[in-house]
Write an enzyme that holds these catalytic residues in place. Structure first.
Site, PDB file in Angstrom:
ATOM      1  N   SER A   1      82.831  51.634  35.818  1.00 12.12           N
ATOM      2  CA  SER A   1      82.462  52.481  34.378  1.00 12.12           C
ATOM      3  C   SER A   1      83.017  52.231  33.552  1.00 12.12           C
ATOM      4  O   SER A   1      83.519  52.866  32.512  1.00 12.12           O
ATOM      5  CB  SER A   1      83.895  54.008  35.223  1.00 12.12           C
ATOM      6  OG  SER A   1      84.739  52.516  35.080  1.00 12.12           O
TER       7      SER A   1
ATOM      8  N   SER B   1      85.064  45.393  31.070  1.00 11.22           N
ATOM      9  CA  SER B   1      84.821  44.454  29.486  1.00 11.22           C
ATOM     10  C   SER B   1      84.293  45.652  28.886  1.00 11.22           C
ATOM     11  O   SER B   1      84.722  45.006  27.129  1.00 11.22           O
ATOM     12  CB  SER B   1      83.870  43.159  29.658  1.00 11.22           C
ATOM     13  OG  SER B   1      84.276  42.361  31.051  1.00 11.22           O
TER      14      SER B   1
ATOM     15  N   TRP C   1      86.984  46.388  26.444  1.00 10.93           N
ATOM     16  CA  TRP C   1      87.729  45.166  25.439  1.00 10.93           C
ATOM     17  C   TRP C   1      86.804  44.666  24.299  1.00 10.93           C
ATOM     18  O   TRP C   1      87.409  44.020  23.449  1.00 10.93           O
ATOM     19  CB  TRP C   1      87.771  44.427  26.436  1.00 10.93           C
ATOM     20  CG  TRP C   1      88.837  44.989  27.175  1.00 10.93           C
ATOM     21  CD1 TRP C   1      89.362  45.841  27.379  1.00 10.93           C
ATOM     22  CD2 TRP C   1      90.067  43.947  27.494  1.00 10.93           C
ATOM     23  NE1 TRP C   1      90.550  46.432  28.100  1.00 10.93           N
ATOM     24  CE2 TRP C   1      90.462  44.970  28.526  1.00 10.93           C
ATOM     25  CE3 TRP C   1      89.857  42.557  28.434  1.00 10.93           C
ATOM     26  CZ2 TRP C   1      91.617  44.634  29.902  1.00 10.93           C
ATOM     27  CZ3 TRP C   1      90.688  42.799  29.623  1.00 10.93           C
ATOM     28  CH2 TRP C   1      90.956  42.856  30.087  1.00 10.93           C
TER      29      TRP C   1
ATOM     30  N   GLU D   1      76.959  38.471  13.208  1.00 16.43           N
ATOM     31  CA  GLU D   1      77.849  37.480  14.061  1.00 16.43           C
ATOM     32  C   GLU D   1      77.008  36.333  14.652  1.00 16.43           C
ATOM     33  O   GLU D   1      75.530  36.959  14.047  1.00 16.43           O
ATOM     34  CB  GLU D   1      77.460  38.340  14.964  1.00 16.43           C
ATOM     35  CG  GLU D   1      78.395  38.856  14.745  1.00 16.43           C
ATOM     36  CD  GLU D   1      79.030  39.870  16.401  1.00 16.43           C
ATOM     37  OE1 GLU D   1      78.287  39.781  17.726  1.00 16.43           O
ATOM     38  OE2 GLU D   1      80.081  40.808  16.612  1.00 16.43           O
TER      39      GLU D   1
ATOM     40  N   HIS E   1      82.584  32.130  24.782  1.00 18.25           N
ATOM     41  CA  HIS E   1      82.907  32.218  23.571  1.00 18.25           C
ATOM     42  C   HIS E   1      84.312  31.595  22.546  1.00 18.25           C
ATOM     43  O   HIS E   1      85.352  31.213  23.306  1.00 18.25           O
ATOM     44  CB  HIS E   1      83.749  33.540  23.447  1.00 18.25           C
ATOM     45  CG  HIS E   1      83.901  34.715  21.967  1.00 18.25           C
ATOM     46  ND1 HIS E   1      84.594  34.027  21.423  1.00 18.25           N
ATOM     47  CD2 HIS E   1      82.930  35.519  21.776  1.00 18.25           C
ATOM     48  CE1 HIS E   1      84.206  34.843  20.131  1.00 18.25           C
ATOM     49  NE2 HIS E   1      83.382  35.566  21.009  1.00 18.25           N
TER      50      HIS E   1
ATOM     51  N   ARG F   1      77.169  30.453  20.124  1.00 20.53           N
ATOM     52  CA  ARG F   1      78.024  30.117  21.201  1.00 20.53           C
ATOM     53  C   ARG F   1      78.593  28.963  21.297  1.00 20.53           C
ATOM     54  O   ARG F   1      79.264  28.222  21.776  1.00 20.53           O
ATOM     55  CB  ARG F   1      77.860  30.909  21.400  1.00 20.53           C
ATOM     56  CG  ARG F   1      79.107  32.786  20.911  1.00 20.53           C
ATOM     57  CD  ARG F   1      78.812  33.292  21.799  1.00 20.53           C
ATOM     58  NE  ARG F   1      79.349  34.903  21.363  1.00 20.53           N
ATOM     59  CZ  ARG F   1      79.374  35.503  21.276  1.00 20.53           C
ATOM     60  NH1 ARG F   1      79.617  36.091  22.211  1.00 20.53           N
ATOM     61  NH2 ARG F   1      79.674  36.938  20.667  1.00 20.53           N
TER      62      ARG F   1
ATOM     63  N   HIS G   1      83.391  34.778  28.545  1.00 19.80           N
ATOM     64  CA  HIS G   1      83.773  35.864  27.856  1.00 19.80           C
ATOM     65  C   HIS G   1      82.428  36.610  29.019  1.00 19.80           C
ATOM     66  O   HIS G   1      82.131  37.561  28.456  1.00 19.80           O
ATOM     67  CB  HIS G   1      83.152  35.841  26.751  1.00 19.80           C
ATOM     68  CG  HIS G   1      82.905  37.125  25.731  1.00 19.80           C
ATOM     69  ND1 HIS G   1      84.138  37.339  25.857  1.00 19.80           N
ATOM     70  CD2 HIS G   1      82.081  37.400  25.152  1.00 19.80           C
ATOM     71  CE1 HIS G   1      83.607  39.061  24.795  1.00 19.80           C
ATOM     72  NE2 HIS G   1      82.723  38.312  24.448  1.00 19.80           N
TER      73      HIS G   1
ATOM     74  N   GLU H   1      76.471  43.821  32.257  1.00 16.44           N
ATOM     75  CA  GLU H   1      76.559  42.071  32.986  1.00 16.44           C
ATOM     76  C   GLU H   1      76.224  41.855  34.876  1.00 16.44           C
ATOM     77  O   GLU H   1      75.706  40.607  34.845  1.00 16.44           O
ATOM     78  CB  GLU H   1      78.142  41.799  32.614  1.00 16.44           C
ATOM     79  CG  GLU H   1      78.767  40.608  33.000  1.00 16.44           C
ATOM     80  CD  GLU H   1      79.449  40.098  31.970  1.00 16.44           C
ATOM     81  OE1 GLU H   1      79.993  41.242  31.270  1.00 16.44           O
ATOM     82  OE2 GLU H   1      79.930  38.934  31.873  1.00 16.44           O
TER      83      GLU H   1
ATOM     84  N   ARG I   1      73.258  33.869  25.310  1.00 12.20           N
ATOM     85  CA  ARG I   1      73.289  35.344  25.081  1.00 12.20           C
ATOM     86  C   ARG I   1      73.324  35.382  23.384  1.00 12.20           C
ATOM     87  O   ARG I   1      74.534  34.905  23.100  1.00 12.20           O
ATOM     88  CB  ARG I   1      74.481  36.106  26.161  1.00 12.20           C
ATOM     89  CG  ARG I   1      73.877  38.404  25.177  1.00 12.20           C
ATOM     90  CD  ARG I   1      75.623  38.498  25.804  1.00 12.20           C
ATOM     91  NE  ARG I   1      76.346  37.519  25.797  1.00 12.20           N
ATOM     92  CZ  ARG I   1      77.504  38.610  24.990  1.00 12.20           C
ATOM     93  NH1 ARG I   1      77.036  39.910  24.023  1.00 12.20           N
ATOM     94  NH2 ARG I   1      78.552  37.896  24.666  1.00 12.20           N
TER      95      ARG I   1
HETATM   96  C1  SIN Z   1      82.085  39.474  19.465  1.00 10.16           C
HETATM   97  O1  SIN Z   1      82.955  40.352  19.391  1.00 10.16           O
HETATM   98  O2  SIN Z   1      82.780  37.743  19.230  1.00 10.16           O
HETATM   99  C2  SIN Z   1      81.772  39.501  20.768  1.00 10.16           C
HETATM  100  C3  SIN Z   1      80.508  40.335  20.755  1.00 10.16           C
HETATM  101  C4  SIN Z   1      79.988  39.988  22.068  1.00 10.16           C
HETATM  102  O3  SIN Z   1      80.281  39.231  23.005  1.00 10.16           O
HETATM  103  O4  SIN Z   1      78.915  40.465  22.431  1.00 10.16           O
END
Ligand code: SIN
Length: 512
Positions: free
Chosen positions: A16, A45, A48, A117, A232, A277, A336, A360, A371
């Site tokens: 869900s 996830s 979050w 980002e 992450h 990343r 992550h 995922e 990713r």
């Molecule tokens: C983040 O907010 O750094 C995570 C974003 C993501 O993992 O796509």
């Protein structure tokens, strides 16, 4: 059978998070049973997620630029056709979510506010309530699901096995409070999330051990890209389990990384703190390996504005005794996201008839070896809708019933976690991956809580051992270079078990 349990349904969705909720809503008014191991929208996830959804919506942006960033981050393994198809759907996905009641942050002039980002060349992250993007989305969708009569929710219920008849998925065996149930279904859609729960240091719910991957693999589905686990770079370094995330968007707003000597160690790296990343995670790991502490310093860039732009992160910092307006935030890499999973096409179809996978748990090829940030919520919502369209277009005749049998023990990754954490971390080598394979191979066949987590760990380690190069998130100390050409690998459980058995025989022969 418990009266609240249906015997059959055209479609059963397991999970869900964003992918599962999107698929369920998109299938309405077709009857759907949505199975979730906790309460609706919890322990996922998606809820979050801090960053948001990547979408090329800015005037200076285009799907081509978004694609170029996705290809660069994926380090030669992105399936360009899949990526193009998914990224092109981004504006429609945002529109659909808004139509479901999701409120994204907007500027005073009404335009969507777009964040930046790492490894994105443009501001393109659509977010909600600053850094509470996932919670904002999931809250709106769970409300919508609760108000949709065609969706029956089975909460606190775990899927244990997919039931096969004549080589196709015919339903799912479930467990709730120790009781076994079964639902016959013409289509089962896995939306079970990732596998960070196989690692000690993760930002994922601990119960996410790759459950859907185990279900699909045991049903004979082809897995792909299992070696690619994204770390992450900036989880909040604390005793909390799972670790709290400090979104990349904080670096997007100008926060920088320093070590405890005050050295801004990313300053000379291309892209600096906003490099892909894997590069940032390895640089931080290298500092930590030398006994240093690493901090994210948001004071010069954000100062007192920190808690206005990032209210949830500010609260997480305060919970750990850190005032981000006036103190640098201690950070460390943590698992992550998993780029690999159950191989699917662009309708979410797996290699097993009657089985779909989205989000995922699936591997569409969008992410390649690494990713691009915020492409995952995008993929979940686009693929949730595409899979629903595919399933909704099928003719479903009649419905069978299935018998239920005593459930196998409830899965637990507790005994596997230390082994996986040791062998499949930011840096990997053959010897440690071979020991992991030797340790988990026998467990994968047992009728024990460790069996499914062990199978997933075995798949990851086998794919990782076979990839004799360093690419994207997969970094090997014994193969530090990238091969000239990159190829994606696909294997079934049978092939993985055979590989592990042959490896075991070779080890035995060597030691004899
Ligand atoms: C983040 O907010 O750094 C995570 C974003 C993501 O993992 O796509």
């Amino acid at each position: 059978m418990n009266a609240s349990f249906p015997h059959s349904a055209p479609v059963v969705i397991i999970g869900s998070g964003l992918a599962g909720l999107t698929a369920a809503l998109s299938l309405a008014p077709m009857p759907v049973v949505l199975v979730t191991r906790a309460a609706l929208g919890e322990e996922t996830s998606s809820a979050w997620a801090q960053g948001g959804i990547a979408a090329a919506l800015g005037e200076d942006d285009s799907p081509e630029l978004h694609l170029a960033d996705t290809l660069a981050a994926g380090d030669g393994l992105v399936d360009e056709k899949a990526a193009r198809a998914i990224l092109d759907q981004a504006p429609a996905a945002i529109g659909w979510l808004e139509a479901q009641g999701v409120q994204f942050d907007r500027k005073a002039d009404g335009a969507l506010e777009l964040g930046l980002e790492a490894a994105h060349c443009r501001r393109r992250i659509v977010h909600g309530k600053g850094d509470a993007s996932g919670a904002t989305i999931i809250r709106a969708l769970t409300e919508r699901v609760a108000a949709t009569p065609s969706i029956s929710v089975l909460s606190d219920t775990q899927a244990r096995r997919l039931v096969l008849r004549d080589g196709r998925v015919a339903g799912v065996a479930l467990e709730r409070a120790g009781e076994a149930y079964a639902i016959a279904a013409r289509a089962v859609l896995l939306a079970t999330g990732g596998l960070g729960g196989l690692f000690d240091a993760t930002t994922n719910p601990q119960g996410n051990f790759g459950h859907g991957i185990a279900l699909a693999a045991r049903a004979g589905a082809v897995l792909a890209d299992m070696e690619f686990v994204q770390f992450h770079p900036t989880a909040l370094a604390s005793d909390r389990t799972p670790l709290a995330l400090i979104s990349e968007a904080v670096r997007g707003e100008g926060a920088h990384l320093t070590n405890d000597l005050g050295d801004r160690f990313m300053a000379d790296v291309s892209g600096q703190e906003l490099a892909p990343r894997d590069i940032v995670a390895r640089a931080i790991s290298a500092e930590i390996a030398q006994g240093r502490k690493v901090f994210l310093d948001a004071r010069p860039a954000l100062g007192q504005h920190f808690s206005t732009r990032f209210p949830s992160i500010a609260a997480l910092c305060r919970e750990a005794g850190i005032e981000p307006e006036s103190q640098p935030i201690p950070v460390r890499p943590a698992v992550h996201y998993h780029m690999g999973g159950v191989a699917t096409d662009l309708c979410g179809r797996t290699s097993v008839e009657g089985l779909w996978a989205v989000g995922e748990v699936a591997a569409t090829g969008l992410h390649g070896a690494n990713r691009l940030a915020s492409n995952s919520l995008l993929e979940a919502s686009v693929m949730g809708r595409l899979a629903a369209e595919d399933i909704g277009g099928l003719a479903f005749a009649g419905s069978a019933t299935l018998g239920s049998s005593r459930p196998s023990p409830r899965p637990s990754a507790a005994s596997i976690r230390p082994l996986v954490s040791r062998s499949l971390g930011v840096l990997r080598d053959a010897e440690s991956m071979k020991s992991l394979i030797a340790a988990v191979r026998p467990l994968a066949d047992e009728n024990s809580p460790a069996a499914d987590p062990a199978l997933v760990a075995l798949a990851m380690a086998s794919f990782a051992l076979l990839r004799q190069e360093s690419r994207g998130a997969h970094a090997r100390t014994d193969f530090p270079a990238k091969a000239e050409t990159g190829t994606r690998r696909r294997m079934t459980m049978q092939q993985i078990l055979q590989f592990a058995d042959e490896l075991g025989e070779t080890r035995l022969a060597r030691s004899a």
